[in-house]
Design an enzyme around this catalytic site. Sequence first.
Site, PDB file in Angstrom:
ATOM      1  N   PHE A 535       0.834  -1.203   0.000  1.00  0.00           N
ATOM      2  CA  PHE A 535       0.000   0.000   0.000  1.00  0.00           C
ATOM      3  C   PHE A 535       0.868   1.252   0.000  1.00  0.00           C
ATOM      4  O   PHE A 535       0.533   2.251  -0.611  1.00  0.00           O
ATOM      5  CB  PHE A 535      -0.911  -0.031   1.229  1.00  0.00           C
ATOM      6  CG  PHE A 535      -1.950   1.053   1.260  1.00  0.00           C
ATOM      7  CD1 PHE A 535      -3.173   0.865   0.642  1.00  0.00           C
ATOM      8  CD2 PHE A 535      -1.717   2.247   1.921  1.00  0.00           C
ATOM      9  CE1 PHE A 535      -4.142   1.864   0.682  1.00  0.00           C
ATOM     10  CE2 PHE A 535      -2.674   3.245   1.969  1.00  0.00           C
ATOM     11  CZ  PHE A 535      -3.897   3.044   1.339  1.00  0.00           C
ATOM     12  N   ASP A 648      -5.147 -12.928   3.099  1.00  0.00           N
ATOM     13  CA  ASP A 648      -3.724 -12.599   3.005  1.00  0.00           C
ATOM     14  C   ASP A 648      -3.032 -12.843   4.340  1.00  0.00           C
ATOM     15  O   ASP A 648      -2.329 -11.981   4.869  1.00  0.00           O
ATOM     16  CB  ASP A 648      -3.545 -11.147   2.561  1.00  0.00           C
ATOM     17  CG  ASP A 648      -2.143 -10.878   2.014  1.00  0.00           C
ATOM     18  OD1 ASP A 648      -1.443 -11.852   1.677  1.00  0.00           O
ATOM     19  OD2 ASP A 648      -1.756  -9.708   1.923  1.00  0.00           O
TER      20      ASP A 648
END
Length: 855
Positions: A535, A648
């Site tokens: 991110f 994840d």
Amino acid sequence: MYSNTHILFSLIFLSFTLNIVRVLGKDSESGGSNSYILSCGSSSGGTDDDGLKWVSDSNFLTSNNNSLIATAQYQDPSLPSRIPYMSARIFSSESTYKFPVSPKKRLWVRLHFYPSSYSNFDPTNSYFSVIANEFTLLNNFSASIIAKATTQAYIVREFSILPVQSGSLSITFKPSTQHSGSFAFVNGVEVIPMPDIFKAAHLVGFSDQIVDVRNSSVQTMFRLNVGGQHIPASNDSGLTRTWYDDSPYLFGAAFGVTYEASKNLTIQYPPGVQEYIAPLNVYSTARSMGPTPKINQNYNLTWVFQVDANFTYVVRFHFCELQLTKINQRVFDIFLNNQTAQKSADVIGWAGSRGVPVYKDFATYVSDGYGGDELWVALHPSVSMKPEYYDAILNGLEIFKLNDTSGNLAGLNPTPSDMLLEAEAVNKFSPSESYRRGRVIGSVVLGVGGASIIVAICIFLYQNNKGNADGKESRLGNWLPLYNSSTNTTKSGKSTTSSQLSNLAAGLCRHFSLEEIKNGTNNFDESQVIGVGGFGKVFKGIIDGGTKVAIKRSNPSSEQGVNEFQTEIEMLSKLRHKHLVSLIGFCEEGGEMILVYDYMDKGTLREHLYKTDEPPLPWKQRLEICIGAARGLHYLHTGARYTIIHRDVKTTNILLDENWVAKVSDFGLSKTGPTLNQTHVSTLVKGSFGYLDPEYFRRQQLTEKSDVYSFGVVLFEVLCGRPPLNPSLPKEQISLADWALDCQKNGILEEIIDPHLKGKINSECLKKFGETAEKCLLDHGLDRPSMGDVLWNLEFALQLHEALGAGVIEEEKENNTYAMHNATISIEEESIASEETDDSNGREAFSQIMNPRGR
């Protein structure tokens, strides 16, 4: 029209073929053996990451071509090599390649496509046909649509072209006239001689009709190693084919049983069967129906394939009896689309003895009338023959599409499902994990057994749907990051394009101003960076005059985008649990996407396992951390209003607070799980290298058992103190999951544990821990335990560690009040702990049950 599973796997097996050095691919520049391996749009060619030499295509284009050369603006991480995919030849009008070839010789023709952005050419505008001599290979073909539907960055089509009589092969690219501004493109072309592996086949349903495949060109649709694992092209019989696991195509829950040839059985090809028909690895494994006659008589062992309607297909069955030795011991019928292809098939009767390969070809026509675009293959015991065993067997399966009467092989473009059209960006890894990219993938492909499966997962989990440069979502395929760098802002600094997100997030958590965030991070001072991920960067910050927080700031070039940002807000703002990281708020001003979390003083679990200056964690502390993470995941699966699948799970997403309490983090890829009326969620394959559930990858069907698989990798990572993938190790050790499973099954798990733990884990605790991790990594999700069962067994492993350390077990054994083996909880059994989500009373209840004397 097409199922996601069919599209994904029919293209996967073709794409892997091209990543291995080919036996038949000689020096393409000199035209050795009339083989040509062309990097299109490249002025000089080059050598790919697997050592295969590609040459420029310019010398093979006819003079009347109207083409441009271009370079892809973006290199997808899943590309196996820059060559040939980063350069392209773009055709604005009909253009032709011409190759001198040996007369009367069949040819492999392989076409490579990478639908990226090239200068001013939008891949979503590309529709074209490809014609090889008189055969139409592709028609109105859109690589962008196929990439979207298959969640795949690059595409390969493989054909076997009818022997050329003239000594010349022409391959023509024609942009579609039905779409304004359409163009054709290609990244790589291969033309390689091959032996004629085809023969005549009986047309099922017509006793007197024969299909002579030798007079047809074909497209390879499926090539499966039934009952066995992936076989890379380097292990094929000289034809550079790739063979794939058959389990994704099995119908229903009737998987039968698999087995392989015993070590003392030598498989020998009989006269008339060439070794290149199929490699020995195909014939040394098999799938049968199982040992129970009554069950076998009441079901068919069935595979289902999605194909193009209104074509004739040749289905090749590969057989080799590995167990039985006499005629009429195992006799079965073969069906294609509910029609009998072969009655009373007896492999020993055909082959003469055990360990002798045979193959049978059958042709069938798939029309719109039956199943539309499905091809069913089924086996059933021949009850009327009264064999000794009511069973069936199959070793390998190939399906080829034949050209129609007009010389056409082209099917329709797939229609992506709604799920596949979701604009989601793929999780990207930190720079410290960059070794896991394409070059490493090529190395792992050459590994053994399950490592190959892990590599297949690695190559295809990175497919992305990205926004166009103008911030608008493309109708068909998106190849730029979702993050919109051109977001407009007002004079006040507030975004004018994020109002929808603001509305969605309103009331869920705190909305920080950008000024607050800048003040809390000293204007994003680099000295405050405590981590880097897909991110963006994570900063240590201060808010409200003294509260420490972790501030995650989006990187404008990140492949994670607004969907993950929104998902994280919506998921975490509704969830509160001791073992989940708490989201405090967010900021979305000035084109920024920022998330604010509780600060986790001890960082990630991985930081304390390897490649660190931190002191090694003791075994008890590692167990407690695993238990905490399991509690967090168990809550997600069962304690929230809806089942939530994390998608994840990995050691960098398990954070530790100042008291070493484990908290699960990073919910950007999370999905709401199936309802009571569903068994799974169909969605894009996403996750992280080394952790991804192979069943989820094969079927694109997500369940909470995918988290269980990933957590099994985490358990072995904690025990062994090494990363899930390490390409510097010997091939069989590259994948931690495969290596640890192999050691666990061979009873030598203690040999590979973290050296800091050697001699510090009692054998019973290690045994229970290893069994738990092993069950998490079972191939089929239905066979894996729930997170509740995993939690029970980890708690029990901790009890064993503590009790044995204090001598309690031995004392109670002597008093005959505690029998360890009787008390061991089977991981397959249902456990009341799967209903337990509260950490405090759960631990006490477990302690009272498993250790009556207390601690």
